[in-house]
Design a protein around this motif. Structure first.
Motif, PDB file in Angstrom:
ATOM      1  N   THR A 160       4.720  -3.883 -13.820  1.00 33.08           N
ATOM      2  CA  THR A 160       5.480  -4.046 -12.586  1.00 33.08           C
ATOM      3  C   THR A 160       6.689  -4.937 -12.825  1.00 33.08           C
ATOM      4  O   THR A 160       6.740  -5.699 -13.801  1.00 33.08           O
ATOM      5  CB  THR A 160       4.605  -4.676 -11.485  1.00 33.08           C
ATOM      6  OG1 THR A 160       4.149  -5.960 -11.944  1.00 33.08           O
ATOM      7  CG2 THR A 160       3.411  -3.800 -11.161  1.00 33.08           C
ATOM      8  N   PHE A 161       7.638  -4.831 -11.905  1.00 35.55           N
ATOM      9  CA  PHE A 161       8.852  -5.645 -12.006  1.00 35.55           C
ATOM     10  C   PHE A 161       9.418  -5.855 -10.614  1.00 35.55           C
ATOM     11  O   PHE A 161       9.691  -4.892  -9.898  1.00 35.55           O
ATOM     12  CB  PHE A 161       9.901  -4.956 -12.894  1.00 35.55           C
ATOM     13  CG  PHE A 161      10.992  -5.868 -13.341  1.00 35.55           C
ATOM     14  CD1 PHE A 161      10.887  -6.591 -14.513  1.00 35.55           C
ATOM     15  CD2 PHE A 161      12.132  -6.037 -12.562  1.00 35.55           C
ATOM     16  CE1 PHE A 161      11.885  -7.457 -14.913  1.00 35.55           C
ATOM     17  CE2 PHE A 161      13.137  -6.903 -12.953  1.00 35.55           C
ATOM     18  CZ  PHE A 161      13.017  -7.608 -14.130  1.00 35.55           C
ATOM     19  N   ASN A 162       9.605  -7.114 -10.216  1.00 39.81           N
ATOM     20  CA  ASN A 162      10.159  -7.457  -8.906  1.00 39.81           C
ATOM     21  C   ASN A 162      11.646  -7.760  -9.089  1.00 39.81           C
ATOM     22  O   ASN A 162      12.025  -8.874  -9.445  1.00 39.81           O
ATOM     23  CB  ASN A 162       9.415  -8.659  -8.324  1.00 39.81           C
ATOM     24  CG  ASN A 162       9.910  -9.044  -6.944  1.00 39.81           C
ATOM     25  OD1 ASN A 162      11.080  -8.855  -6.599  1.00 39.81           O
ATOM     26  ND2 ASN A 162       9.020  -9.622  -6.162  1.00 39.81           N
ATOM     27  N   MET A 163      12.476  -6.767  -8.843  1.00 38.10           N
ATOM     28  CA  MET A 163      13.911  -6.890  -9.068  1.00 38.10           C
ATOM     29  C   MET A 163      14.542  -7.943  -8.160  1.00 38.10           C
ATOM     30  O   MET A 163      15.429  -8.686  -8.584  1.00 38.10           O
ATOM     31  CB  MET A 163      14.594  -5.533  -8.878  1.00 38.10           C
ATOM     32  CG  MET A 163      16.077  -5.533  -9.187  1.00 38.10           C
ATOM     33  SD  MET A 163      16.515  -5.998 -10.891  1.00 38.10           S
ATOM     34  CE  MET A 163      16.031  -4.526 -11.773  1.00 38.10           C
ATOM     35  N   GLU A 164      14.100  -8.025  -6.922  1.00 39.11           N
ATOM     36  CA  GLU A 164      14.688  -8.998  -5.998  1.00 39.11           C
ATOM     37  C   GLU A 164      14.481 -10.432  -6.513  1.00 39.11           C
ATOM     38  O   GLU A 164      15.414 -11.236  -6.521  1.00 39.11           O
ATOM     39  CB  GLU A 164      14.099  -8.861  -4.599  1.00 39.11           C
ATOM     40  CG  GLU A 164      14.708  -9.842  -3.616  1.00 39.11           C
ATOM     41  CD  GLU A 164      14.108  -9.761  -2.221  1.00 39.11           C
ATOM     42  OE1 GLU A 164      14.446 -10.643  -1.425  1.00 39.11           O
ATOM     43  OE2 GLU A 164      13.321  -8.843  -1.932  1.00 39.11           O
TER      44      GLU A 164
END
Length: 135
Positions: free
Chosen positions: A47-51
């Motif tokens: 997963t990756f939380n761009m914000e």
């Protein structure tokens, strides 16, 4: 009509010349810089939380780099370059710096804080490439 066509042609040529000059100037600015690319590989379950990455992590690291940092970029992976192949990277953060030794001196004492922050936006381990901008 003929005069309008000529005027449009000259406007187009001058716009192209200005764009061409701008492109040359931007590559001159980057040539010789060191580029640090932090690439986050895509894999099932990762997963990756761009914000968070954009608003918290990258500004934090940029602050550590101070005046050695010329600019940084953030890229969101959207597709592979080969149709029907998996996305190679979810995201890439890039720092353009003047001095590799200054970068290392700034990152070294902050390495633990940077790594501890990974858990706030991803569950993958980044691949880091350091390179010299040649053009």
């Amino acid at each position: 009509m003929k005069l309008k066509l000529i005027a449009s042609f000259f406007l187009l040529i001058s716009s192209f010349a200005a764009f061409s000059q701008e492109k040359q100037n931007s590559s001159v600015v980057e040539k010789g810089l060191t580029k640090v690319s932090v690439m986050y590989p895509f894999a099932e379950g990762k997963t990756f939380n761009m914000e968070y990455y954009e608003t918290k992590h990258m500004p934090m690291v940029a602050a550590f780099l101070g005046s050695n940092l010329v600019k940084y970029t953030i890229e969101k992976g959207v597709a592979s370059g080969i149709p029907n192949q998996p996305l190679p990277f979810m995201a890439i953060g890039t720092f353009y710096i003047k001095s590799l030794s200054e970068y290392q001196a700034a990152i070294g004492p902050n390495r633990d804080a940077i790594r501890a922050d990974f858990a706030n936006y991803t569950n993958t381990t980044p691949v880091i490439l350091v390179s010299e901008v040649v053009r």
